[in-house]
Design a protein around this motif. Structure first.
Motif, PDB file in Angstrom:
ATOM      1  N   ALA A 197     -15.256  -3.477  -2.090  1.00  0.00           N
ATOM      2  CA  ALA A 197     -14.227  -3.179  -3.799  1.00  0.00           C
ATOM      3  C   ALA A 197     -15.521  -3.463  -4.553  1.00  0.00           C
ATOM      4  O   ALA A 197     -15.259  -2.512  -5.937  1.00  0.00           O
ATOM      5  CB  ALA A 197     -13.102  -3.905  -3.577  1.00  0.00           C
TER       6      ALA A 197
ATOM      7  N   ASP B 191     -17.264  -1.013  -5.961  1.00  0.00           N
ATOM      8  CA  ASP B 191     -16.986   1.162  -5.988  1.00  0.00           C
ATOM      9  C   ASP B 191     -18.150   1.807  -7.397  1.00  0.00           C
ATOM     10  O   ASP B 191     -18.263   0.214  -8.081  1.00  0.00           O
ATOM     11  CB  ASP B 191     -15.770   0.241  -5.987  1.00  0.00           C
TER      12      ASP B 191
ATOM     13  N   GLN C 264     -13.256   8.851   0.399  1.00  0.00           N
ATOM     14  CA  GLN C 264     -12.499   7.874  -0.237  1.00  0.00           C
ATOM     15  C   GLN C 264     -13.422   7.015  -0.656  1.00  0.00           C
ATOM     16  O   GLN C 264     -14.660   6.367  -0.503  1.00  0.00           O
ATOM     17  CB  GLN C 264     -11.696   7.035   1.133  1.00  0.00           C
TER      18      GLN C 264
ATOM     19  N   SER D 249     -13.532   0.947  -3.552  1.00  0.00           N
ATOM     20  CA  SER D 249     -12.501   0.148  -3.860  1.00  0.00           C
ATOM     21  C   SER D 249     -11.022   0.794  -2.685  1.00  0.00           C
ATOM     22  O   SER D 249     -10.240  -0.750  -1.500  1.00  0.00           O
ATOM     23  CB  SER D 249     -12.223   0.314  -5.098  1.00  0.00           C
ATOM     24  N   PHE D 250     -10.378   1.319  -2.002  1.00  0.00           N
ATOM     25  CA  PHE D 250     -10.232   2.071  -1.775  1.00  0.00           C
ATOM     26  C   PHE D 250      -9.759   1.414   0.149  1.00  0.00           C
ATOM     27  O   PHE D 250      -9.019   1.110   0.964  1.00  0.00           O
ATOM     28  CB  PHE D 250      -9.618   3.726  -1.449  1.00  0.00           C
ATOM     29  N   TRP D 251     -11.277   1.587   0.800  1.00  0.00           N
ATOM     30  CA  TRP D 251     -11.969   1.022   2.105  1.00  0.00           C
ATOM     31  C   TRP D 251     -11.868  -0.260   2.173  1.00  0.00           C
ATOM     32  O   TRP D 251     -11.405  -1.103   2.822  1.00  0.00           O
ATOM     33  CB  TRP D 251     -13.493   1.596   2.300  1.00  0.00           C
TER      34      TRP D 251
ATOM     35  N   HIS E 272      -8.376  -2.046   2.146  1.00  0.00           N
ATOM     36  CA  HIS E 272      -7.522  -1.922   3.385  1.00  0.00           C
ATOM     37  C   HIS E 272      -8.919  -2.801   4.731  1.00  0.00           C
ATOM     38  O   HIS E 272      -8.433  -3.342   5.561  1.00  0.00           O
ATOM     39  CB  HIS E 272      -7.674  -0.744   3.877  1.00  0.00           C
TER      40      HIS E 272
ATOM     41  N   PRO F  84       0.916  -0.872  -0.308  1.00  0.00           N
ATOM     42  CA  PRO F  84      -0.277  -0.308   0.268  1.00  0.00           C
ATOM     43  C   PRO F  84       0.728   1.164   0.433  1.00  0.00           C
ATOM     44  O   PRO F  84       0.118   2.106  -0.328  1.00  0.00           O
ATOM     45  CB  PRO F  84      -0.656  -0.010   1.363  1.00  0.00           C
TER      46      PRO F  84
ATOM     47  N   PHE G  72      -3.948   4.553   4.804  1.00  0.00           N
ATOM     48  CA  PHE G  72      -5.463   4.226   4.963  1.00  0.00           C
ATOM     49  C   PHE G  72      -5.564   6.790   4.841  1.00  0.00           C
ATOM     50  O   PHE G  72      -6.149   7.459   4.273  1.00  0.00           O
ATOM     51  CB  PHE G  72      -6.704   3.642   5.663  1.00  0.00           C
TER      52      PHE G  72
ATOM     53  N   GLN H  63      -3.907   9.127   3.092  1.00  0.00           N
ATOM     54  CA  GLN H  63      -3.805   9.730   2.145  1.00  0.00           C
ATOM     55  C   GLN H  63      -5.620  10.248   2.375  1.00  0.00           C
ATOM     56  O   GLN H  63      -5.962  11.272   1.515  1.00  0.00           O
ATOM     57  CB  GLN H  63      -4.853   8.334   1.377  1.00  0.00           C
TER      58      GLN H  63
END
Length: 661
Positions: free
Chosen positions: A639, A642, A488, A491-493, A496, A409, A468, A471
């Protein structure tokens, strides 16, 4: 006549699947739009014919129609309704019909949610799925027909296997099969793209949510099966490296590699050939798992069938699918471009290393599963490959993989300065070292494998959260950090959260594998046994009648340091239709530990209310194993939701990139 109608519906489904597959693929290849249009109606007809056949078999179970051989062998008039419905997939023939129904369901879903795709590409995808369904229909009709009659009909059924009369039967097989079969969609997308000669970012973007969905179901199915075995078999373990367990674990590993490779292909256009190969491999391993479970070559509590003819059919089907797919891959792969360039120290390089490790790990599991079968087939003797092999070969391969999981990451696409990344990783590294050093204060002892596992768990967890928040902080502008976090992308959530799930899983495995305790004791009424500060006091036995069984139920009083916690009621059940006794463990579950008791046998069978053999367990952090799997699946769901994968968002761009395939 309902059984005969269901049988006829299943027979009718075979030409529907075969002709839909052939005409769809041929029409797409020759540009005949009239032929490609049959894919949509064919997929719908296939689902309804197979679905009606499945409904007819279910009604035969519900109505106790013991003139149907499969019902007579796997049901009983005393069986509760929920197990009569779930009993449809409690044996080989019905479970295979459920597999086929789910394949048709995935095909129908691909038809519904692929309206934005070019007609030729959609026809190829549906055509491949229909041909797979035709192969399984032929298998069922020739070797595994669930609609065969008994003449004369049986007066009573043999009953469902007592081991399967558990709520786990209702949940575990459907979830597992949805995962197994779901990889057929990723496979179909790869084959369709290879046939069209267009392995590009558009293909990866559309294939990725389908692969995520299959992987989510498989994750939940494996976790559910592990939990079911943990509380049902009375042995206190969560994984035994059973060959049938491995059969589901191998496509899961390759599925993880496929998801990461699809991310690189979608983002940077690299690894296109490798991604297509992984899609072929994931589905091929699902077929291999079907062969292992249903061929009779394995002896396992999870295996269904013992008919070699069925195994030969599946083996031939696997050889045809894998052989034709690899020939197509070899033909098309040289014409595919390499994609964007990247430096040695970049996210692409680390994802490639991640893929290689996952593929190698899958290879070690495959070798440990198949090697005893190969030796036996060559009449070279019988050997057993069990946990010692996997702990010595598979587990060490996970250490570098877990290390990379904490690093990736922080690494940028294309190129990253290693000094910047090293600076970012100082906090996770120090926190992980501190956690490993603190382990003796939590459990009273220090063990290197456990400390190493705890180190990687904290390394991944702190790294994921730190990156996380960093960013989110960089993107917040004038808004609050909390608001920026929620802005955010999903997909980012999801990424992680899935990594946090891996960390929780690793922590659970690291602790429970080393610091578990168990004792086998003889207990009469009034006796006590202590384990890890918990005291069990045996209050006695009583006979408990059930719907289709009788049971001897023990009563245990659980306390800690003199403080009463609860009463536990383990059972030993004796089913009327089977001589096999079943153990029902009693578990006091908590966030940080399970305390677990199961009954063995009475020392005097003439006095079952007297002295018994019992086994008690202390299992620290064992629930973190299944909690980690749930978090992984939840991350996959986020994800998958998204907005990049919503049809309205990318349909026009997909058509521009794919053109007429």
């Amino acid at each position: 006549m309902l059984t005969e109608i269901g049988h006829f519906s299943l027979i009718l489904a075979f030409p529907v699947a075969l002709f839909t597959g052939v005409f769809s693929l041929w029409g797409a290849q020759t540009g005949r739009l009239a032929w490609t249009s049959c894919a949509k109606s064919g997929a719908l007809a296939l689902f309804f014919t197979v679905g009606f056949a499945y409904l007819c078999l279910t009604l035969a179970f519900v109505n106790n129609d013991f003139s149907v051989r499969y019902v007579a062998w796997h049901s009983n008039s005393l069986l509760p309704l929920v197990y009569r419905i779930a009993g449809v997939w409690g044996g080989h023939e019905g479970s295979l019909l459920l597999w086929l129904l789910m394949l048709c369901g995935w095909t129908l879903a691909a038809r519904i949610f692929s309206r934005s795709l070019p007609d030729a590409l959609r026809a190829r995808i549906l055509g491949v799925l229909c041909l797979i369904a035709a192969g399984f229909l032929l298998f069922i009709l020739l070797t595994s027909n669930p609609f065969l009659r008994l003449f004369p009909g049986a007066a009573e059924g043999r009953d469902l296997n007592p081991m399967l009369q558990d709520p786990g039967l209702v949940v575990h097989p459907p979830l597992l099969y949805m995962g197994y079969v779901g990889f057929s969609v990723a496979y179909a997308f790869a084959i369709a793209a290879l046939l069209a000669g267009r392995l590009d970012a558009a293909w990866a973007r559309w294939s990725r949510p389908w692969t995520l969905a299959a992987w989510i179901f498989l994750t939940l199915g494996i976790a559910c099966g592990s939990w079911w075995a943990y509380y049902e078999l009375g042995w206190g373990g969560w994984w035994f490296w059973d060959p049938v367990e491995n059969a589901s674990f191998m496509p899961w590993l390759i599925g993880v590699a496929l998801l990461h490779s699809l991310a690189a292909t979608e983002k940077r256009g690299c690894f296109k050939n490798w991604t297509a190969f992984l899609a072929i491999l994931a589905f091929s391993l699902s077929l291999l798992g079907t062969f292992l479970v249903r061929s009779g070559v394995l002896t396992s509590v999870h295996a269904f069938a013992s008919d070699p003819a069925r195994g030969v059919f599946i083996l031939i089907f696997l050889a045809v699918v894998l052989g034709l797919s690899l020939l197509l891959f070899v033909w098309r792969a040289p014409s595919v471009g390499l994609g964007g360039r990247f430096a040695l120290f970049s996210r692409e390089s680390f994802l490639l290393a991640n893929n290689v490790l996952l593929a190698a790990a899958g290879g070690t599991v495959l070798l440990g599963t198949l090697y005893p079968l190969i030796v036996d087939a060559w009449n070279a003797g019988k050997i057993s490959v069990g946990p010692p092999y996997f702990e010595a070969v598979f587990v060490p391969m996970m250490w570098p993989l877990l290390f990379l999981l904490g690093v990736i990451p922080f690494v940028r696409w294309k190129e990253t300065l290693w000094k910047n990344t090293a600076s970012d990783l100082r906090l996770p590294f120090v926190a992980a070292l501190a956690a490993a050093a603190a382990l003796p204060f939590c459990y009273g002892a220090w063990n290197f494998p456990s400390a190493l596992g705890f180190f990687f768990a904290v390394w991944i967890f702190i790294g994921a959260k730190y990156q996380f928040l960093r960013q989110a902080s960089a993107a917040r502008g004038k808004e609050s950090l909390l608001r920026s976090c929620f802005r955010q992308p999903l997909s980012f959530w999801g990424m992680h959260l899935a990594h946090v799930g891996v960390a929780v899983f690793v922590a659970g495995v690291a602790v429970v594998s080393v610091f578990s305790e168990e004792k086998d004791v003889r207990m009469a009424a009034g006796d006590t046994v202590e384990i890890s500060g918990y005291t069990f006091r045996f209050l006695g036995m009583r006979e408990m009648p059930g719907v289709n069984y009788s049971a001897w139920q023990g009563e245990m009083e659980l306390s800690r340091q003199g403080r009463f916690l609860r009463r536990l009621f383990p059972e030993k059940r004796f089913y009327y239709s089977s001589a096999m006794p079943m153990t029902e463990a009693a578990i006091d579950s908590g966030f940080f530990r399970d305390v677990y008791v199961s009954l063995g046998e009475p020392l005097d069978r003439a006095r079952p209310d007297g002295e018994w053999v019992a086994r008690v367990y202390y299992k620290p952090l064992v629930n973190w194993i299944w909690g980690g799997c749930f978090l992984m699946a939840l991350g996959g769901i986020l994800a998958m939701l998204d907005r990049r994968y919503r049809r309205s968002r990318f349909s026009s761009s997909l058509r521009r990139e794919s053109g007429s395939c």
